[in-house]
Design a protein around this motif. Structure first.
Motif, PDB file in Angstrom:
ATOM      1  N   ALA A  41       0.834  -1.206   0.000  1.00 52.31           N
ATOM      2  CA  ALA A  41       0.000   0.000   0.000  1.00 52.31           C
ATOM      3  C   ALA A  41       0.864   1.250   0.000  1.00 52.31           C
ATOM      4  N   LEU A  42       1.854   1.298   0.885  1.00 54.84           N
ATOM      5  CA  LEU A  42       2.727   2.472   0.958  1.00 54.84           C
ATOM      6  C   LEU A  42       3.532   2.628  -0.320  1.00 54.84           C
ATOM      7  N   ARG A  43       4.011   1.507  -0.866  1.00 54.97           N
ATOM      8  CA  ARG A  43       4.772   1.562  -2.118  1.00 54.97           C
ATOM      9  C   ARG A  43       3.930   2.165  -3.232  1.00 54.97           C
ATOM     10  N   ARG A  44       2.683   1.723  -3.342  1.00 56.66           N
ATOM     11  CA  ARG A  44       1.807   2.212  -4.410  1.00 56.66           C
ATOM     12  C   ARG A  44       1.430   3.673  -4.214  1.00 56.66           C
ATOM     13  N   ILE A  45       1.205   4.049  -2.963  1.00 53.56           N
ATOM     14  CA  ILE A  45       0.872   5.452  -2.669  1.00 53.56           C
ATOM     15  C   ILE A  45       2.032   6.361  -3.078  1.00 53.56           C
ATOM     16  N   LYS A  46       3.251   5.965  -2.726  1.00 59.41           N
ATOM     17  CA  LYS A  46       4.436   6.779  -3.080  1.00 59.41           C
ATOM     18  C   LYS A  46       4.686   6.757  -4.583  1.00 59.41           C
ATOM     19  N   LYS A  80       1.077   5.861  10.369  1.00 56.54           N
ATOM     20  CA  LYS A  80       2.225   6.619  10.889  1.00 56.54           C
ATOM     21  C   LYS A  80       3.225   6.932   9.778  1.00 56.54           C
ATOM     22  N   ALA A  81       3.483   5.945   8.924  1.00 56.98           N
ATOM     23  CA  ALA A  81       4.437   6.132   7.828  1.00 56.98           C
ATOM     24  C   ALA A  81       3.952   7.197   6.848  1.00 56.98           C
ATOM     25  N   ILE A  82       2.669   7.161   6.525  1.00 52.17           N
ATOM     26  CA  ILE A  82       2.088   8.143   5.599  1.00 52.17           C
ATOM     27  C   ILE A  82       2.163   9.547   6.185  1.00 52.17           C
TER      28      ILE A  82
END
Length: 225
Positions: A41-46, A80-82
């Protein structure tokens, strides 16, 4: 042609994802993608930040099927990462967690734009939540809203003496044993009559039937561990 609202759904149970996708499929205004891991999810968002950025993220909190080598072990880590990366995306929690302390901590510490219970994640509620979020408003499922409201009220009414009593109560078979243990805010020990009066008021505040019920409700509200 109006741009579609780009939504990413993250959950490690495909049946849950399928249900959310089905609820959102009735609107032509949404473009919905999904993934089963927070890392992806984070990879795709970035990855899509400068091409096709996501407007809304819906994530669960607990991920039981997270790979052992995963960097993000659940929805809280993802949020938190986002936020650490200051990514401009609306974040909604879709979870089965209803424990007041867990809910209160997530909302207080992570400040998601929405908190929706899985059994309420139907088309109407999701659609309403998305509109609220994109309008820079918070949306909580009614049950969650009531829990937070009650927790805030209790927090305002709770003082150090009340917390002391609630923490010590399970350790002693008799209320009289608390005399000589519970201290006043100004110093000195609280008399037994004052302890009994405080307990009576706490039972009213927390709508408890007896002292055992009082301790259970205090734990459920996250006032004591």
């Amino acid at each position: 042609m109006e741009n579609k609202i780009n939504i990413l759904v993250v959950d490690d149970h495909q049946l849950i994802i399928d249900g959310i996708l089905s609820s959102l499929s009735g609107s032509d205004s949404y473009k919905v993608s999904s993934t089963n891991t927070c890392d992806d999810a984070l990879r795709r968002i970035k990855q899509q930040l400068h091409s096709e950025p996501f407007d809304v993220l819906f994530t669960d909190l607990s991920f039981d099927n997270t790979p052992q080598n995963a960097e993000l072990d659940g929805g809280e880590s993802l949020i938190k990462a986002i936020k650490a990366l200051e990514i401009d995306i609306k974040i909604g929690v879709i979870s089965g967690h209803t424990e007041t302390n867990r809910v209160y901590n997530v909302i207080s510490n992570l400040q998601p734009d929405a908190y929706i219970l899985k059994n309420h994640a139907g088309a109407e509620e999701l659609d309403f939540a998305i509109k609220k979020m994109l309008n820079n408003e918070r949306f909580y499922t009614y049950e969650i809203h009531q829990k937070i409201l009650k927790r805030n009220i209790v927090q305002i009414q709770m003082d150090e003496v009340a917390v002391q009593i609630l923490k010590e109560l399970p350790k002693h078979p008799k209320i009289s044993n608390l005399e000589g243990i519970i201290t006043k805010e100004s110093g000195g020990f609280l008399k037994l009559r004052s302890i009994e009066n405080k307990l009576a008021n706490l039972r009213i505040d927390l709508d408890a039937n007896n002292n055992t019920d009082l301790v259970l409700k205090a734990k459920e509200l996250g006032i004591i561990d």
